[in-house]
Design an enzyme around this catalytic site. Structure first.
Site, PDB file in Angstrom:
ATOM      1  N   LYS A  68     -37.469  68.849  25.762  1.00  0.00           N
ATOM      2  CA  LYS A  68     -38.059  69.732  24.751  1.00  0.00           C
ATOM      3  C   LYS A  68     -39.368  70.328  25.279  1.00  0.00           C
ATOM      4  CE  LYS A  68     -39.924  69.711  20.093  1.00  0.00           C
ATOM      5  NZ  LYS A  68     -40.093  69.011  18.832  1.00  0.00           N
ATOM      6  N   GLU A 128     -40.819  61.407  33.364  1.00  0.00           N
ATOM      7  CA  GLU A 128     -39.545  60.858  33.837  1.00  0.00           C
ATOM      8  C   GLU A 128     -38.573  61.983  34.186  1.00  0.00           C
ATOM      9  OE1 GLU A 128     -41.201  59.976  31.181  1.00  0.00           O
ATOM     10  OE2 GLU A 128     -41.139  57.792  30.843  1.00  0.00           O
ATOM     11  N   GLY A 181     -37.267  65.784  18.842  1.00  0.00           N
ATOM     12  CA  GLY A 181     -36.443  65.333  19.967  1.00  0.00           C
ATOM     13  C   GLY A 181     -35.286  64.458  19.518  1.00  0.00           C
ATOM     14  N   ARG A 182     -35.557  63.516  18.628  1.00  0.00           N
ATOM     15  CA  ARG A 182     -34.503  62.574  18.213  1.00  0.00           C
ATOM     16  C   ARG A 182     -33.546  63.190  17.195  1.00  0.00           C
ATOM     17  NH1 ARG A 182     -39.595  61.316  16.891  1.00  0.00           N
ATOM     18  NH2 ARG A 182     -40.240  61.070  14.719  1.00  0.00           N
ATOM     19  N   GLU A 217     -38.529  55.424  15.997  1.00  0.00           N
ATOM     20  CA  GLU A 217     -39.558  56.412  16.334  1.00  0.00           C
ATOM     21  C   GLU A 217     -39.947  57.179  15.070  1.00  0.00           C
ATOM     22  OE1 GLU A 217     -39.141  59.863  19.300  1.00  0.00           O
ATOM     23  OE2 GLU A 217     -39.877  58.282  20.609  1.00  0.00           O
ATOM     24  N   HIS A 225     -19.053  37.237  19.181  1.00  0.00           N
ATOM     25  CA  HIS A 225     -19.109  36.111  20.119  1.00  0.00           C
ATOM     26  C   HIS A 225     -20.498  35.951  20.726  1.00  0.00           C
ATOM     27  CE1 HIS A 225     -14.796  35.259  19.986  1.00  0.00           C
ATOM     28  NE2 HIS A 225     -14.692  36.555  19.741  1.00  0.00           N
ATOM     29  N   LYS A 261     -48.131  56.414  27.786  1.00  0.00           N
ATOM     30  CA  LYS A 261     -47.959  57.496  28.771  1.00  0.00           C
ATOM     31  C   LYS A 261     -49.289  57.792  29.450  1.00  0.00           C
ATOM     32  CE  LYS A 261     -44.562  60.304  26.235  1.00  0.00           C
ATOM     33  NZ  LYS A 261     -44.370  61.585  25.578  1.00  0.00           N
TER      34      LYS A 261
HETATM   35  O1  F6P Z   1     -40.920  59.313  23.889  1.00  0.00           O
HETATM   36  C1  F6P Z   1     -41.476  60.357  23.212  1.00  0.00           C
HETATM   37  C2  F6P Z   1     -40.668  61.596  23.268  1.00  0.00           C
HETATM   38  O2  F6P Z   1     -41.502  62.635  22.960  1.00  0.00           O
HETATM   39  C3  F6P Z   1     -39.457  61.585  22.349  1.00  0.00           C
HETATM   40  O3  F6P Z   1     -39.768  61.864  21.045  1.00  0.00           O
HETATM   41  C4  F6P Z   1     -38.604  62.602  23.003  1.00  0.00           C
HETATM   42  O4  F6P Z   1     -37.293  62.570  22.529  1.00  0.00           O
HETATM   43  C5  F6P Z   1     -38.749  62.196  24.439  1.00  0.00           C
HETATM   44  O5  F6P Z   1     -40.109  61.827  24.562  1.00  0.00           O
HETATM   45  C6  F6P Z   1     -38.405  63.240  25.458  1.00  0.00           C
HETATM   46  O6  F6P Z   1     -39.202  64.376  25.320  1.00  0.00           O
HETATM   47  P1  F6P Z   1     -38.824  65.728  25.990  1.00  0.00           P
HETATM   48  O7  F6P Z   1     -37.523  66.185  25.441  1.00  0.00           O
HETATM   49  O8  F6P Z   1     -39.942  66.662  25.646  1.00  0.00           O
HETATM   50  O9  F6P Z   1     -38.722  65.526  27.475  1.00  0.00           O
END
Ligand code: F6P
Length: 557
Positions: free
Chosen positions: A208, A214, A280-281, A366, A397, A521
């Site tokens: 987003k 990452e 995002g979620r 979240e 189990h 972060k």
């Molecule tokens: O972990 C925080 C967050 O902002 C989430 O809400 C989001 O889904 C994720 O990081 C990834 O963010 P992005 O889509 O901006 O890379």
């Protein structure tokens, strides 16, 4: 926007407090006394058949919960969400994932602009791209058709797509595979690219913000993997122009920040946008679902969106006493705040839903893991329970022992479909029926337990009897659907989105921000130089962190 109502000051809360004090949960007796209990407490929403009868409620509790929804203004907050008000106050944003699945004839204005045409414009672009990959008209730089799509994203840019891709496996086009890279552990990208042919691999960088460490790190690693692979096989030469062309044919992006996509080197023509009013979620139904569209095709994806819309309409228009997401959200409040439940299990009896609990962890935790309300004041009661789960019967189990006989209240949602995706028989036995028998048996065992007399009647030695008694009255909700179709998967997601929203409204929190992920972060950035050997940066860390980093530096081989 008006200040949040403190739920604990409402008349309904007082009534619930009293009812909880007087309630003697006895599902056996309640079912015996009321033969219509199952019928009266089973509801439908879209294709979902939802049996709430094995919950620890009677009619009075349910009506007090419905009153609570009224007193905290659930209807008004729902309307505010659907109509584009900035209910995400700490980020000053509208919350309009529901507009992502609105049909074209609907109009929803955000700050004076109708967003539905924009939604459909992007959808058409995603659909055209997906069709070109699926038909083979989109090729890699050497002219070969794409066989593997690797989605690079994390959080909402990963969990939704991977969960839906897994859930809809029977709909995935033959000859196409998706893989998902999320973790910054270099093992993830190394393993997910292992065995792939760069000439037939396409990467979707989904972020987003397009700033997520990452995802950008993994995207750079993937770009190096692609170019090194293509160059070492002689498929492309060493010039910048050849690299640029290869990236253009093997990388597309999904983001709200198209300028940053261009800066990364991905052609904006190969980028699919969305908007800051999609959390995002809550984004798997936006262009973030591009990998899913490629896998299952536009028609199935349109059915997936239609499934969400069915539940949106149900949630928006059904009175609370029959409104499934509202009732399930209110029941969660009941268990959280009156029974002290700290966790909630989600147990899919459908192997293809094996990532659903993980997906729900971000959606619910979240969203509702908050200690302050949307006006900045402290919450007045516990919020956000821990969601977890595994597909049945694996969980049976492993951890069901604790649900059946432990000391904690763990409300559990059981999810199953009537039609198996893979109908198999073992001799003359239909294995799906064996599987569903477990679902039905578990919810009955949790509700009704087994008395000491029943245990004795089986000839059990007296001293063993207590260990073999099941107290029962363990609350469950059973959710069934005809089959695990794209529409049903959309319906299930929307159901939990609105459950989460309902709980957030009762607690008065902003379920759409996520400031709690920021500190870690920020600190990771400060710690990184220390890990790399910067002594001054190391000296700034606390003693525990210093010793951990020192251990790392002494032991890495
Ligand atoms: O972990 C925080 C967050 O902002 C989430 O809400 C989001 O889904 C994720 O990081 C990834 O963010 P992005 O889509 O901006 O890379």
């Amino acid at each position: 926007m008006s200040a949040p109502v403190d739920p604990t000051t409402t008349k309904a809360w007082a009534a619930l407090t009293e009812q909880h004090q007087n309630l003697k949960p006895d599902l056996r007796a309640w079912f015996d006394a009321d033969p219509d209990r199952a019928k009266n407490l089973t509801f439908t929403a879209g294709d979902l058949y939802v049996d709430l009868s094995k919950n620890l409620v009677d009619g009075d509790v349910l009506s007090a919960l419905v009153d609570l929804a009224g007193e905290v203004g659930l209807a008004e907050r729902t309307e505010a969400m659907f109509s584009g008000e900035h209910i995400n106050v700490t980020e000053d944003r509208a919350v309009l994932h529901t507009a992502l699945r609105d049909p074209e004839n609907v109009s929803v204005e955000v700050d004076g602009t109708d967003v539905v045409p924009q939604v459909h414009e992007v959808l058409q672009k995603v659909y055209a791209f997906a069709d070109s990959v699926r038909s083979g008209s989109w090729t890699g730089v050497t002219g070969k058709r794409i066989e593997t799509v690797v989605n690079i994203g994390i959080g909402g840019s990963d969990l939704g797509p991977v969960m839906v891709y897994e859930a809809l496996q029977p709909y995935v086009q033959d000859g196409l595979e998706c893989r998902f890279v999320s973790n910054i552990d270099p093992t993830d990208v190394a393993e997910k690219t292992r065995g792939l042919d760069p000439e037939t691999t396409l990467f979707i960088v989904a972020s987003k913000t397009f700033t997520t460490l990452e995802t950008l790190t993994n995207a750079r690693l993937a770009r190096s993997w692609l170019l090194e692979g293509l160059k070492s096989s002689g498929a492309v030469d060493d010039t910048d122009a050849a690299s640029k062309e290869a990236v253009a044919k093997h990388f597309v992006a999904v983001s709200t920040a198209l300028d940053k996509v261009a800066a990364f080197g991905i052609d904006p023509d190969n980028a699919f946008g969305f908007w800051d009013w999609v959390g995002g979620r809550y984004s798997v139904d936006s262009a973030i679902g591009t990998s899913v569209v490629v896998a299952i095709g536009p028609e199935n994806f349109a059915n997936f969106l239609a499934g969400f819309h069915l539940i949106d309409e149900h949630f928006r228009t059904t009175e609370f006493s029959r409104n499934v997401p509202a009732l399930m959200g209110l029941l969660n409040v009941w268990y959280n705040n009156f029974f002290g439940a700290q966790t909630h299990a989600v147990l899919p009896y459908a192997q293809y839903l094996h990532r659903f609990p993980a997906y729900l962890q971000q959606l619910t935790m979240e969203s509702n893991g908050k200690s302050v309300r949307y006006d900045g004041s402290p919450v007045t009661t516990d919020t956000g329970e821990v969601f977890w789960g595994e597909p049945g019967t694996n969980g049976q189990h492993a951890f069901y022992q604790l649900i059946h006989q432990g000391t904690r209240v763990i409300p559990a949602d059981f999810i199953a479909v009537a039609t198996p995706a893979n109908p198999l028989t073992d001799g003359d036995k239909d294995v799906h029926e064996l599987f569903l028998a477990n679902f039905f048996a578990q919810t009955a065992a949790l509700a009704f337990g087994k008395t000491a007399d029943q245990v004795r009647a089986e000839g059990t030695a007296e001293e063993i009897v207590p260990a073999r008694v099941f107290a029962g009255n363990k609350p469950t909700t059973s959710i069934m659907a005809p089959g695990l179709t794209p529409s049903v998967v959309g319906q299930l997601i929307a159901l939990y989105e609105h459950i989460t929203f309902t709980q957030g409204v009762v607690w008065g929190i902003d379920s759409f921000d996520q400031w709690g992920v920021e500190l870690g972060k920020q600190l990771a950035q400060e710690v990184t130089p220390a890990v790399a050997g910067d002594e001054a940066a190391l000296a700034k860390q606390d003693p525990s962190t210093q010793s951990l980093i020192t251990y790392y530096r002494e032991h890495r081989f």
